[in-house]
Design a protein around this motif. Structure first.
Motif, short mmCIF file in Angstrom:
data_model
loop_
_atom_site.label_atom_id
_atom_site.label_comp_id
_atom_site.label_asym_id
_atom_site.label_seq_id
_atom_site.Cartn_x
_atom_site.Cartn_y
_atom_site.Cartn_z
N ILE A 195 19.68 -15.05 -40.43
CA ILE A 195 19.00 -15.95 -39.49
C ILE A 195 18.27 -17.04 -40.24
O ILE A 195 18.32 -18.23 -39.87
N ILE A 196 17.58 -16.68 -41.32
CA ILE A 196 16.79 -17.66 -42.08
C ILE A 196 17.67 -18.55 -42.94
O ILE A 196 17.55 -19.79 -42.91
N GLU A 197 18.58 -17.96 -43.70
CA GLU A 197 19.37 -18.73 -44.65
C GLU A 197 20.49 -19.52 -43.97
O GLU A 197 20.78 -20.65 -44.37
N ASP A 198 21.13 -18.93 -42.97
CA ASP A 198 22.26 -19.60 -42.31
C ASP A 198 21.91 -20.19 -40.95
O ASP A 198 22.79 -20.71 -40.25
N GLN A 199 20.63 -20.09 -40.56
CA GLN A 199 20.19 -20.54 -39.23
C GLN A 199 21.04 -19.92 -38.11
O GLN A 199 21.36 -20.56 -37.11
N ALA A 200 21.41 -18.66 -38.30
CA ALA A 200 22.24 -17.96 -37.30
C ALA A 200 21.34 -17.36 -36.22
O ALA A 200 21.27 -16.15 -36.03
#
Length: 355
Positions: A195-200
């Motif tokens: 969620i944080i690194e890939d904005q998923a």
């Protein structure tokens, strides 16, 4: 509707009748854990007239009667049976624990200044009056099917459509997972780093529809359907749906905060956060309905929530942060929705009819 028909409902729900020489005034009572619940029925027809002072005196006499029997906690609800709305309204307009039953239209009338439920009796009376109306209006022979057709829209509207849809979607997604392996789990499970690194961010939603195994799915869906049906019926379809997803998202946020604080990152799936939110909402609604809705009491629901949380904290592989966040959000959102619905009712210029 007749008093005899109403008495059958009281007997069915294990209420005892106190004999009286005055047929217009009848008292039924039932002992609960929290004290004595009393239904004070006034058949306010056939020329009967009672002043407000006489009405207040009657209720005081009922209370004194049970106090003489050693009862300390006494809850009294008056039911005024009448086909004259204005006449009945004058009698109990200042009493919060007084409802009117319109005997001509077979409907329950609750004024906006009166309690919205009395230990589950609102639902019992509404269902009873619907059945009475159906019996009176249902034609005989071949015409009966037309009456059934007229009742279908109401029955369909009252179904817990949001709860049913959520259960069905969860089952379908699980079936897809059984045939596709880890594809959906890899793409949709809750993962802080993804969620944080890939904005998923979509994972905060998709994880709510994924379950680890059949037992995980079954336990969540059973609770969701049983509890969700009651909550949806009382909040409405759209508010209930919003509550469900907000609770699930709150569980994700709590999980994210916990994992970032502890540095322990895991992937998790399940609708538990949202389901706990529905349970939290039910607890709030029961508290607002004087401690009981149907067969559910505040004590039972609070114990169920506490026990579930305890089992989670003492077991491995359970996302307890999601459970805590979900139940807190469900309780809070339910309070806000109930407050908004209450203000909406008070904003009306006329009395609130509930039937």
């Amino acid at each position: 509707m007749t008093l005899e028909q109403l008495e059958e409902l009281f007997v069915l729900n294990e209420y005892d009748k106190i004999p009286s020489n005055l047929p217009e005034f009848t008292i039924y009572f039932h002992r609960e854990n929290q004290g004595i619940n009393v239904l004070h029925v006034i058949d306010y027809r056939d020329g009967l007239y009672i002043s407000t002072d006489q009405y207040d005196h009657l209720k005081e006499k009922i209370k004194a009667f049970f106090q003489e029997k050693g009862e300390r906690e006494i809850h009294i609800m008056s039911l005024i049976l009448s086909d004259d709305f204005n006449k009945a309204k004058k009698l109990c307009v200042t009493d919060r624990f007084c409802w009117m039953i319109d005997t001509a239209a077979n409907r329950l009338i609750i004024h906006e200044n009166q309690v919205s439920d009395f230990y589950g009796w609102k639902g019992l009376l509404e269902d009873f009056l619907v059945q009475i109306s159906y019996r009176q209006e249902k034609p005989q022979g071949a015409m009966a099917s037309k009456s059934d057709d007229r009742d279908k829209p109401k029955r369909i509207k009252n179904l817990p459509w949001v709860t049913i849809s959520l259960v069905v979607i969860n089952i379908i997604v699980f079936l897809i997972c059984t045939f596709t392996g880890d594809v959906l789990y890899n793409k949709g499970a809750f993962s802080v780093m993804d969620i944080i690194e890939d904005q998923a961010y979509y994972r905060m939603l998709t994880c709510m529809f994924l379950h680890a195994d059949v037992g995980h799915l079954f336990s969540n869906m059973i609770v969701l359907y049983y509890v969700g049906e009651m909550v949806e019926d009382r909040l409405g379809h759209i508010p209930y749906g919003a509550l469900y997803f907000l609770s699930g998202m709150a569980g994700d946020v709590f999980s994210m905060g916990y994992e970032l604080l502890t540095g322990s990152y895991v992937r998790s799936v399940g609708a538990s956060g949202a389901v706990f939110g529905v349970e939290g909402a039910l607890l709030l609604l029961i508290l607002l309905h004087h401690g009981k809705i149907e067969s559910m009491t505040a004590g039972r629901v609070a114990f169920a929530i506490a026990f579930s949380l305890y089992c989670g904290f003492t077991s491995a592989g359970i996302n307890n942060a999601a459970h805590v966040g979900g139940v807190m959000m469900g309780f809070a959102v339910s309070a806000v929705i109930s407050l908004l619905l209450s203000h909406a009712g008070k904003g009306k210029d006329r009395d609130v009819y509930e039937s």
